[in-house]
Design a protein around this motif. Structure first.
Motif, mmCIF file in Angstrom:
data_model
loop_
_atom_site.group_PDB
_atom_site.id
_atom_site.type_symbol
_atom_site.label_atom_id
_atom_site.label_comp_id
_atom_site.label_asym_id
_atom_site.label_seq_id
_atom_site.Cartn_x
_atom_site.Cartn_y
_atom_site.Cartn_z
ATOM 1 N N PHE A 108 -23.970 0.750 -5.414
ATOM 2 C CA PHE A 108 -22.833 1.647 -5.686
ATOM 3 C C PHE A 108 -21.496 0.901 -5.581
ATOM 4 C CE2 PHE A 108 -26.196 4.424 -4.209
ATOM 5 C CZ PHE A 108 -26.069 5.571 -4.960
ATOM 6 N N LEU A 116 -18.216 7.292 -9.884
ATOM 7 C CA LEU A 116 -18.945 8.010 -8.828
ATOM 8 C C LEU A 116 -19.025 9.500 -9.172
ATOM 9 C CD1 LEU A 116 -17.697 6.486 -5.433
ATOM 10 C CD2 LEU A 116 -20.021 6.449 -6.325
ATOM 11 N N ARG A 134 -24.073 6.313 -1.178
ATOM 12 C CA ARG A 134 -23.431 4.997 -1.233
ATOM 13 C C ARG A 134 -23.373 4.348 0.154
ATOM 14 N NH1 ARG A 134 -17.122 5.054 -1.899
ATOM 15 N NH2 ARG A 134 -17.420 5.704 0.266
#
Lengths: 212, 262
Positions: A108, A116, A134
């Motif tokens: 991530f 995101l 994440r």
């Protein structure tokens, strides 16, 4: 005398294999090894010659020694080397573990806020939930495998990398902002269900995730 | 059930422990540390309580895997003590730095246990669970070999020397025939001393002569061959067949004198 350096593992193995041959190696056996390791032909020949002489000598050399209850100085010195080496090996293993933990790739990490949010939408979860993913705040063994696979596809990352990411300890993002005077400590990991229940998801989203 | 070994022999087959070692290991795993320590101190192989070295290696490795430092520290010294006795016998005081070399060999052997399961050869100790003495012999011979190389500064070992003069032909066949017979005869009290003296005599020959004798008369190499692809004593030593024959004649002359004097 400087410590005698060691050979490459393959050559060491060849020496052991030659030595374990029964009876002692003859021309045919030595040639097998020389064919396999032509670059070490001279070393293997030299070793085999010494081995043949040593084995011939040993055939009649099996003395019976009395029981030993004391430790000789030579053994004490060898034990000291053993302990020093054991300490070094353990220390190296610990350093390596820390290093590998630190460098576990976070798939991530390179994503922007917009990305995101987009992933949250595609996974049908909130951004808060994606941040928990994440930051490795969810216990990996409570997370459905299909969900992990879905995340890997979304991130276009190998499933092994995603699994390793979730299995690693939780981490605080270096860019994270916080209001307190001191940097907050990383909390313990949540179960998948706890994370689902505490991430501002709608009842329908919760139901979907918990049914996976 | 003792752990399966992962090292392979020259044919690619996984090594296995001898049956008696498997049995000894299984029995030892059920014994307490004081019993094992007492058994480990026994040096007489004929004693029913004797703990084979292969078995000791297994127990120490298992302790290492469990991170059981106490067992390692209890069982490694008696094993090292056995090795020390071997080294005292086998690393002659005539070798320069003999005591330092014995220490180095014993030290490197002890470090194998610390390195077990790690590094470039994580299962090197497997060999010691198959036939301990043969594996330890490999370590010892190799370290002595490397030390000799280091001492000589990587000098080419088989520098071919010109055959300045041909050695007078002597009846070396008889000498080597007697030698072969000695080596083939099963060990008994009568020939033990003779054989020991013979091996000592071969070992004390100059390196080039000694190697020619071992290659041709103990390992079965031909002196030379018309087939350029065939390995012979000459190809191994990087010299002509004539040089090998000269070396054999010189060696025979010395061994013959030795026999007469012996």
């Amino acid at each position: 005398m400087a410590p005698v350096t060691r050979d490459q593992p393959s050559l060491r193995d060849a020496f052991y294999q030659l030595s374990l041959c029964e009876p002692v190696p003859d021309a045919e056996i030595l040639e097998e090894f020389v064919d396999r390791y032509p670059e070490h032909a001279a070393a293997l020949t030299e070793f085999a010659i010494a081995l043949v002489l040593d084995a011939a000598e040993d055939a009649n050399d099996q003395p019976v020694d009395p029981p030993s209850t004391t430790t000789s100085p030579a053994v004490s010195r060898a034990m000291s080397r053993f302990h020093n080496r054991l300490y070094a090996v353990k220390k190296a293993a610990a350093v390596q573990a820390i290093e590998s933990e630190r460098t576990t790739k976070n798939p991530f990490a390179s994503l922007s806020r917009t990305e995101l949010r987009a992933i949250a939408q595609r996974l049908n979860v909130t951004t808060v939930f994606v941040m928990k993913l994440r930051d490795r705040q969810i216990l990996s063994d409570t997370m459905p495998q299909d969900f992990q696979r879905q995340i890997a596809e979304e991130l276009r990352a190998p499933i092994e990398v995603v699994i390793a990411h979730f299995a690693a300890p939780p981490e605080m993002q270096p860019r994270a902002h916080f209001k307190a005077d001191q940097k907050p400590k990383i909390s313990t990991k949540q179960t998948f269900e706890e994370a689902v229940r505490s991430s501002g998801l709608t009842p329908a989203q919760e139901k979907h995730l918990l049914s996976l | 059930m003792p752990r399966v070994l992962s090292k392979r022999d020259r044919n690619g087959n996984q090594y296995t422990r001898l049956r008696n070692i498997e049995i000894a290991v299984a029995a030892a795993l059920a014994q307490d540390i004081p019993t094992l320590c007492r058994r480990a101190a026994i040096q007489d192989r004929r004693s029913p309580e004797y703990l084979p070295s292969e078995c000791l290696v297994h127990l120490i490795r298992e302790a290492h895997r469990r991170d059981d430092k106490t067992t390692m520290t209890d069982l490694l010294p008696p094993l090292l003590e056995r090795c020390r006795r071997t080294l005292d016998r086998k690393v002659s005081d005539r070798i320069p730095n003999a005591s330092v070399l014995r220490d180095e060999i014993l030290g490197q052997f002890s470090e194998l246990f610390a390195d077990d399961g790690t590094g470039d050869s994580p299962d090197e100790l497997d060999f010691y669970e198959v036939r301990f003495n043969s594996a330890f012999r490999a370590l010892r011979i190799n370290l002595l070999r490397r030390e000799k190389i280091a001492r000589k500064g990587h000098a080419k070992r088989y520098a071919p020397l010109p055959d300045v003069h041909e050695v007078e032909p002597t009846s070396d066949d008889d000498v080597f025939a007697r030698m072969s017979e000695h080596l083939r005869t099963p060990a008994n009290q009568e020939n033990t001393l003779a054989l020991k003296n013979l091996i000592e005599a071969i070992k004390s020959l100059p390196a080039d002569e000694r190697d020619a004798v071992v290659l041709c008369h103990m390992m079965g190499y031909e002196v030379e061959s018309e087939d350029p692809n065939k390995a012979t004593a000459a190809t191994h030593c990087g010299v002509t067949g004539r040089t090998i024959r000269n070396r054999l004649r010189r060696a025979a002359a010395k061994l013959s004198r030795f026999k007469e004097n012996g």
